[in-house]
Design a protein around this motif. Structure first.
Motif, PDB file in Angstrom:
ATOM      1  N   PRO A  60      32.368  49.409  -6.798  1.00 16.86           N
ATOM      2  CA  PRO A  60      32.731  48.780  -8.068  1.00 16.86           C
ATOM      3  C   PRO A  60      34.149  49.162  -8.508  1.00 16.86           C
ATOM      4  O   PRO A  60      34.625  50.254  -8.224  1.00 16.86           O
ATOM      5  N   ILE A  61      34.785  48.243  -9.204  1.00 18.94           N
ATOM      6  CA  ILE A  61      36.096  48.496  -9.789  1.00 18.94           C
ATOM      7  C   ILE A  61      35.856  49.055 -11.188  1.00 18.94           C
ATOM      8  O   ILE A  61      35.141  48.462 -11.985  1.00 18.94           O
ATOM      9  N   THR A  62      36.446  50.207 -11.461  1.00 22.29           N
ATOM     10  CA  THR A  62      36.275  50.856 -12.753  1.00 22.29           C
ATOM     11  C   THR A  62      37.596  50.818 -13.513  1.00 22.29           C
ATOM     12  O   THR A  62      38.658  50.670 -12.914  1.00 22.29           O
ATOM     13  N   PRO A  63      37.563  50.965 -14.828  1.00 22.58           N
ATOM     14  CA  PRO A  63      38.801  50.903 -15.611  1.00 22.58           C
ATOM     15  C   PRO A  63      39.703  52.109 -15.345  1.00 22.58           C
ATOM     16  O   PRO A  63      39.223  53.208 -15.063  1.00 22.58           O
ATOM     17  N   GLY A  64      40.998  51.883 -15.449  1.00 20.37           N
ATOM     18  CA  GLY A  64      41.969  52.959 -15.277  1.00 20.37           C
ATOM     19  C   GLY A  64      42.128  53.767 -16.555  1.00 20.37           C
ATOM     20  O   GLY A  64      41.548  53.467 -17.597  1.00 20.37           O
ATOM     21  N   ASN A  65      42.939  54.797 -16.464  1.00 19.58           N
ATOM     22  CA  ASN A  65      43.159  55.674 -17.616  1.00 19.58           C
ATOM     23  C   ASN A  65      43.752  54.923 -18.803  1.00 19.58           C
ATOM     24  O   ASN A  65      43.384  55.172 -19.949  1.00 19.58           O
ATOM     25  N   TYR A  66      44.685  54.012 -18.536  1.00 18.28           N
ATOM     26  CA  TYR A  66      45.318  53.254 -19.618  1.00 18.28           C
ATOM     27  C   TYR A  66      44.284  52.411 -20.373  1.00 18.28           C
ATOM     28  O   TYR A  66      44.271  52.372 -21.597  1.00 18.28           O
ATOM     29  N   GLU A  67      43.408  51.756 -19.635  1.00 23.39           N
ATOM     30  CA  GLU A  67      42.368  50.933 -20.268  1.00 23.39           C
ATOM     31  C   GLU A  67      41.408  51.795 -21.082  1.00 23.39           C
ATOM     32  O   GLU A  67      41.011  51.420 -22.185  1.00 23.39           O
ATOM     33  N   ILE A  68      41.034  52.940 -20.556  1.00 18.62           N
ATOM     34  CA  ILE A  68      40.105  53.827 -21.271  1.00 18.62           C
ATOM     35  C   ILE A  68      40.741  54.343 -22.559  1.00 18.62           C
ATOM     36  O   ILE A  68      40.076  54.447 -23.597  1.00 18.62           O
TER      37      ILE A  68
END
Length: 70
Positions: free
Chosen positions: A45-53
């Motif tokens: 799965p593709i998970t959100p990056g630090n910027y998105e979090i």
């Protein structure tokens, strides 16, 4: 999808990708073997990056899976 839904989606994608729909106890395929609905594009799965979090804290547990239909 969120973590609780991810396992359900992953199992459905695997089922839809299978060519043969014969039961496991069959020694030889009798269904013809062309029953796949598509192909799984992302193995993991593709998970959100630090910027998105940082911008959206609710996205921390989100997972993206991609399935390409024939």
């Amino acid at each position: 999808f969120h973590s609780l839904e991810d396992r359900i989606v992953k199992n459905k994608f695997k089922k839809w990708e299978k060519e043969c729909i014969c039961p496991e106890f069959f020694i030889k395929c009798e269904c013809g073997g062309n029953h796949a609905l598509g192909k799984i594009v992302t193995k993991k799965p593709i998970t959100p990056g630090n910027y998105e979090i940082l911008n959206n804290s609710r996205s921390k547990c989100a997972k993206l899976r991609i399935f390409k239909i024939k």
